[in-house]
Design an enzyme around this catalytic site. Structure first.
Site, PDB file in Angstrom:
ATOM      1  N   GLY A   1       0.610  -1.326   0.842  1.00  0.00           N
ATOM      2  CA  GLY A   1       1.484  -0.222   0.491  1.00  0.00           C
ATOM      3  C   GLY A   1       0.809   0.482  -0.670  1.00  0.00           C
ATOM      4  N   CYS A   2       1.292   1.674  -1.070  1.00  0.00           N
ATOM      5  CA  CYS A   2       0.533   2.416  -2.056  1.00  0.00           C
ATOM      6  C   CYS A   2       1.335   3.507  -2.726  1.00  0.00           C
ATOM      7  CB  CYS A   2      -0.639   3.141  -1.398  1.00  0.00           C
ATOM      8  SG  CYS A   2      -1.687   2.087  -0.454  1.00  0.00           S
ATOM      9  N   ALA A   3       0.702   4.064  -3.777  1.00  0.00           N
ATOM     10  CA  ALA A   3       1.166   5.298  -4.379  1.00  0.00           C
ATOM     11  C   ALA A   3       0.000   6.262  -4.364  1.00  0.00           C
ATOM     12  CB  ALA A   3       1.594   5.038  -5.813  1.00  0.00           C
TER      13      ALA A   3
ATOM     14  N   ARG B   1       4.546   0.870  -7.517  1.00  0.00           N
ATOM     15  CA  ARG B   1       4.052   0.988  -6.145  1.00  0.00           C
ATOM     16  C   ARG B   1       2.654   0.384  -6.002  1.00  0.00           C
ATOM     17  NH1 ARG B   1       7.227   5.060  -3.182  1.00  0.00           N
ATOM     18  NH2 ARG B   1       5.681   4.895  -1.540  1.00  0.00           N
TER      19      ARG B   1
END
Ligand code: SF4
Ligand code: SF4
Lengths: 501, 366
Positions: free
Chosen positions: B12-14, B41
């Protein structure tokens, strides 16, 4: 004494309490197993003639019949099975080649059953097909190698001819002659309803079906039966049949007794003459000859139709497919060794060719290694039995699948494997008008539409589970597959990892 | 434990991006501030930045940023570079010690241009020559990894939280007209620096949040055209797809978006016939490059930036505009923290690209 006498393989068991002696089984069994003895005022069965097609069982209004295996047996021997011994008796008696029908029944590996499908958990959402669009439309044909633009910079539509299908499932070739007119009518009408194609097979096209060209693939086989200009024009695509999974390396044989009336007219051969398709196409002894046939067919039809080349899965299939992909063909249909047939020499059906799973995986991979996967679409056939097989075939690299045995089962076929006898009790593999009339084409159409629609629902559920909402993102997506109980070589050929990896 | 590239690691990421349409340059502090707002995040297992317009003095040379595991790898790689390129300048990339970034590899920067003789021998254009060389080093030279290779742009990445990565690379010393940033939340990681994002190929850089379900379909198709997906990450394959469609097939950015986030058939059917034909053409021709599953990406290129969401918008992404500045991020807070007052703020629809280019620039990435 008879050396080859064997107590029948199947026993017809009649529940005397239930049986009302209505005689329906007598008229329904084309193999004359049942009869009524006036003298003894009782039903008689000749078990030896029974092929275990379940027709009588299904029609009996009081459910009085069942067929069981008889437990008469040879002395147990893992090497010399009953079948092996019986085949020897039969050949010792007749001196002939053994004939069989339908697909290879032997206990060979079914790789579909050793492959598992992925689903999303946590890191990636699954998609609910009831709430979100889930697309199953596919195009089959060659892809353009470059983008061309007009003087205004607009992309020019330089797509080679292709077929567009609403579902990735087509009905594969079964000739008119090997199956009945009503079976053909069921298939063609279902194909229309489903937005897919059926395949004429190699026996030409009956006059009634010329109007369904958008949903018809017409076949050109080595016998060239029924092939003329209008026929070539009558399909959405043309399939050159180089081989068939059930009998790689040999041609076809429809006995003269089936060449009657409309069939003789459609095939363009005299009544009563055997229809023999030679083993090779006598104008194709090599890959460059194939190219010529591909282009003659394209010339004859104005380059408006994609050309499919259908080949049996044999050992060297990857190289063969790569040659075909360079021969101008738009689509390659691969037929695995478990594919069905109306009649084939038993030894060939059971021993020649390779499983579709391995053939498909190696062909798809080879075409990619050579950078020519875009030249052709791939159709996989040769025993696709359910929607999970479809999903696995697509993930291994197929653009679509061919089904035939499954479609016949939907029409009532009970896999008795007696198609070559011409006395199919279900009105499918027969030309006897009384038997043919048992298959109602409207009912057949409904059942085929149901089958493919049900599979499509299931495919969408599985796609949604994987977080895929369009079928093209499934094609070749091998990361979605894992093997169970397969050895390293098998996994390597399939190009998938083992479960748990 | 397997290294990135030997296994596929979901993340997952930002993501965040800042772009000046007028081309005015600003240092890396604002992008660090923006991405650090979304600290939760990321999980400290990967962060990075891409800056455009940061090397004006060397703008005609490819700037290679390379990680080396050892001096032996460096020697081997430099020998290879020497044979194919004129090396105009080489230096260590300046970094600053921090206890939050550890285990750093050797990090070097080279400004290079292909040797004219080698280039003409290869019968390739400059970009393709360079691309092949980068792929060659990354697949064939053990311990060397080119993580940035564009002109007048550079990628800076490491294992750590993005704000610490920015501090480590002294981003306040660089000025660019466009910055993108990435904070990574991999489910597990062997902690390899090359696995952090952005992923870049020449001047294309991608930051991405999501986990695409079409990965292997996309990978197996794109590898037919000379690309090698060695990291097994989404970002890598998306970068190659973009490079292929824009550069090798000559599509526009909009057309590229119509391939990778193609409209649904039901949407296409409602379009006027001419548009239908083109959309159908693109979906059919590039069917294996459709990307499914959640993603939001920022594609940086020399003349601008493009934001794109998957067709169902399964990942958040918002955009704000103030005067000539454009802000793009996974969350609104990452924009408001650096630009509280905005002229316009919106959330682009799934599958609809938002493209911003330098004033007077073309909608072409090449
Ligand atoms: S051949 Fe079929 S119809 Fe005849 S007895 Fe056997 S199962 Fe019944
Ligand atoms: S088609 Fe008819 S003869 Fe052939 S296997 Fe099926 S039921 Fe038996």
């Amino acid at each position: 004494m008879q050396i080859d006498y064997f107590y029948p393989e199947y026993e017809v068991v009649r529940n005397k309490e239930k049986c009302t002696r209505c005689g329906l089984c007598v008229s329904q069994c084309s193999n004359h197993v049942h009869s009524y003895s006036e003298e003894h005022r009782r039903m008689i069965t000749d078990d030896a003639k029974c092929v275990n097609c379940h027709r009588c069982v299904c029609v009996c209004p009081v459910g009085a019949l069942k067929i069981t295996g008889s437990n008469h047996q040879f002395k147990h021997n893992a090497n010399w099975s009953r079948r092996t011994i019986m085949e020897i008796y039969s050949q010792a008696e007749t001196g002939g080649v053994l004939l069989s029908s339908m697909g290879n029944p032997k206990d060979m590996p079914v790789y579909w059953d050793k492959i598992l499908i992925n689903a999303s958990q946590v890191t990636n959402p699954s998609i609910d097909p009831l709430r979100e669009p889930m697309e199953t439309k596919v195009f089959l044909g060659s892809k353009p190698a470059s983008i061309e633009r007009d003087e205004n910079g607009r992309i020019r539509n330089n797509l080679p001819p292709h077929i567009a299908l609403d579902v990735p499932i087509l009905f594969s070739a079964m000739s008119y002659g090997s199956i009945s007119l009503n079976a053909h009518a069921s298939l063609v009408h279902a194909a229309v309803d489903l937005g897919t194609c059926y395949n004429s097979g190699e026996g030409g096209l009956h006059d009634d079906f010329y109007r369904y060209s958008a949903n018809t693939i017409i076949q050109v086989a080595s016998g060239r039966f029924g092939v003329h200009k209008e026929y070539l024009e009558a399909g959405a695509a043309i399939e050159i049949k180089m081989g068939q999974g059930a009998k790689p390396g040999i041609g076809g044989h429809l006995p003269g007794n089936k060449i009657v009336g409309e069939i003789s007219k459609t095939r363009m051969i005299p009544e009563g003459s055997d229809a023999i398709s030679p083993a090779p196409h006598h104008d194709i002894y090599s890959i460059e000859d194939l190219r010529q046939l591909v282009y003659s067919l394209k010339e004859a039809t104005g380059y408006k139709k994609p050309i499919i080349v259908k080949v049996a899965a044999v050992h060297n299939i990857a190289s063969i497919a790569s040659g075909i992909a360079r021969s101008g063909a738009d689509i390659i249909a691969l037929d695995g060794f478990r594919g069905g047939t109306g009649a084939a020499p038993t030894r060939i059906r059971d021993n020649v060719g390779i499983p579709i799973e391995l053939a498909l995986a190696s062909v798809d991979e080879r075409l990619r290694q050579e950078g020519i996967r875009g030249n052709v679409s791939l159709i996989a056939g040769g025993s696709i039995r359910n929607s999970a097989d479809v999903v696995k075939a697509l993930a291994l690299g197929a653009d679509a699948v061919y089904i035939a045995t499954g479609a016949l089962v939907a029409l009532g076929c009970h896999l008795c494997r007696g198609c070559h006898s011409g006395t199919c009790n279900w009105g499918i593999a027969t030309q006897d008008p009384a038997l043919v009339s048992r298959l109602d084409p409207e009912e057949g159409r409904r059942r085929l539409v149901n089958l493919v629609s049900a599979w499509t629902h299931e495919i969408k559920e599985m796609m949604g589970g994987m977080g895929i909402n369009s079928i093209e993102a499934l094609t070749g997506n091998r990361l979605m597959l894992r093997g169970v109980g397969l050895n390293a070589k098998e996994l390597e050929v399939l190009g998938i990892m083992h479960a748990g990896e | 434990m397997n290294k990135e590239g030997q296994i596929r690691i979901p993340s997952g990421c930002a993501i965040s991006g800042i772009f000046s349409r007028s081309g005015s340059r600003f240092d890396g502090e604002r992008i660090i501030k923006s991405i650090s707002t979304m600290h939760d995040r990321s999980n400290g297992l990967g962060g990075g930045f891409a800056g455009y317009g940061i090397y004006p003095d060397y703008k005609d040379y490819y700037a290679f940023h390379i990680f080396y595991d050892s001096t032996a790898a460096k020697e081997e790689c430099e020998k290879l570079l020497d044979r194919r390129f004129d090396i105009i300048n080489l230096s260590k990339i300046p970094t600053r010690k921090t206890n939050r970034i550890t285990d750093e590899p050797l990090i070097w920067r080279y400004f290079v241009t292909p040797l004219p003789t080698k280039l003409s021998e290869s019968q390739l254009d400059e970009d393709e020559f360079t691309t092949r060389c980068v792929i060659h080093i990354n697949t064939k030279v053990p311990g060397a990894y080119v993580f940035s290779s564009g002109k007048n742009m550079g990628v800076f990445k490491a294992v750590g939280f993005p704000e610490d990565v920015g501090y480590f690379y002294r981003l306040e010393d660089y000025e660019g007209h466009c910055w993108t940033a990435h904070g990574r939340y991999p489910t597990n990681t062997p902690g390899w620096w090359g696995g952090a994002h952005p992923f870049a190929l020449r001047d294309f850089s991608i930051v991405h949040n999501g986990e695409i379900s079409s990965y292997d379909t996309n990978r197996r198709y794109i590898e037919m055209f000379g690309y090698r997906c060695t990291l097994l990450t989404d970002t890598e394959v998306i970068t190659y797809i973009v490079d292929f469609l824009l550069r090798k097939r000559g599509l526009t950015l909009e057309e590229t978006a119509q391939v990778i986030a193609a409209p649904f058939w039901s949407t296409i059917e409602k379009k006027p016939p001419e548009e239908q034909e083109i959309l159908t053409y693109l979906r059919n021709t590039f069917s294996s490059l459709l990307i499914t599953g959640p993603f939001s990406v920022l594609l940086g290129f020399s003349g601008g930036i493009m934001a794109l969401n998957d067709r169902l918008k399964l990942r958040s992404m918002v955009i704000g505009e103030k005067d000539d500045m454009v802000y793009l991020a996974s969350e609104e807070c990452a924009i408001r923290v650096i630009a509280p007052e905005l002229d316009r703020f919106w959330s682009p629809k799934g599958g609809e690209p938002a493209i911003f280019t330098l004033n007077g620039g073309e909608n072409h990435a090449d």
